[in-house]
Design a protein around this motif. Structure first.
Motif, PDB file in Angstrom:
ATOM      1  N   LYS A  81       0.826  -1.221   0.000  1.00  0.00           N
ATOM      2  CA  LYS A  81       0.000   0.000   0.000  1.00  0.00           C
ATOM      3  C   LYS A  81       0.860   1.271   0.000  1.00  0.00           C
ATOM      4  N   LYS A  82       2.140   1.126  -0.311  1.00  0.00           N
ATOM      5  CA  LYS A  82       3.075   2.251  -0.273  1.00  0.00           C
ATOM      6  C   LYS A  82       2.569   3.459  -1.072  1.00  0.00           C
ATOM      7  N   PHE A  83       1.980   3.193  -2.242  1.00  0.00           N
ATOM      8  CA  PHE A  83       1.502   4.286  -3.083  1.00  0.00           C
ATOM      9  C   PHE A  83      -0.017   4.435  -3.035  1.00  0.00           C
ATOM     10  N   GLN A  84      -0.648   3.810  -2.053  1.00  0.00           N
ATOM     11  CA  GLN A  84      -2.088   3.929  -1.855  1.00  0.00           C
ATOM     12  C   GLN A  84      -2.414   4.074  -0.364  1.00  0.00           C
ATOM     13  N   PRO A  85      -1.690   4.917   0.352  1.00  0.00           N
ATOM     14  CA  PRO A  85      -1.902   4.981   1.806  1.00  0.00           C
ATOM     15  C   PRO A  85      -3.302   5.451   2.198  1.00  0.00           C
ATOM     16  N   ASP A  86      -3.937   6.210   1.323  1.00  0.00           N
ATOM     17  CA  ASP A  86      -5.291   6.691   1.624  1.00  0.00           C
ATOM     18  C   ASP A  86      -6.249   6.392   0.468  1.00  0.00           C
TER      19      ASP A  86
END
Length: 120
Positions: free
Chosen positions: A21-26
């Motif tokens: 989820k590094k590039f989808q934290p929110d």
């Protein structure tokens, strides 16, 4: 250069399988802007909003985020150690050339090794 920009289209987003989820934290939304170190560590630079934390809506917000990213990056110990090893002023930075990238990697590896030996 202080920044290098990369652009991905919606279908080219870094895979969750590879990066988590590094590039989808929110969540997933477009566009999003992330600031990373030379080792692909995401710096904690956000809009400060609860929703759409990585959507910078105008040039002023982007310029502010870039300044905060630069400040955070200069405080990043790997970068500072690499500059020290190379005799480079961290405020000026390291040129984006192949040999310099190798030198940063080598200097960072040596620093990591030294830290590992010190821990033993």
């Amino acid at each position: 250069k202080k920044f290098v920009m990369g652009l991905t289209r919606n279908d080219e987003e870094p895979s969750e399988k590879m990066w988590g989820k590094k590039f989808q934290p929110d969540g997933r939304y477009f566009p999003r802007m992330f600031f990373l170190t030379h080792r692909a560590k995401v710096l904690p630079i956000t809009t400060g909003k609860e929703k759409y934390q990585h959507y910078f809506s105008n040039a002023i917000a982007i310029a502010d985020a870039m300044q905060r990213a630069e400040d955070a990056y200069l405080e990043h110990s790997d970068y500072l150690e690499a500059c020290k090893e190379l005799g480079v002023d961290p405020e000026i930075g390291i040129e984006d050339e192949e040999e310099d990238a190798e030198a940063v990697s080598t200097a960072s590896s040596q620093t990591d090794s030294q830290h590992s030996k010190e821990e033993l």
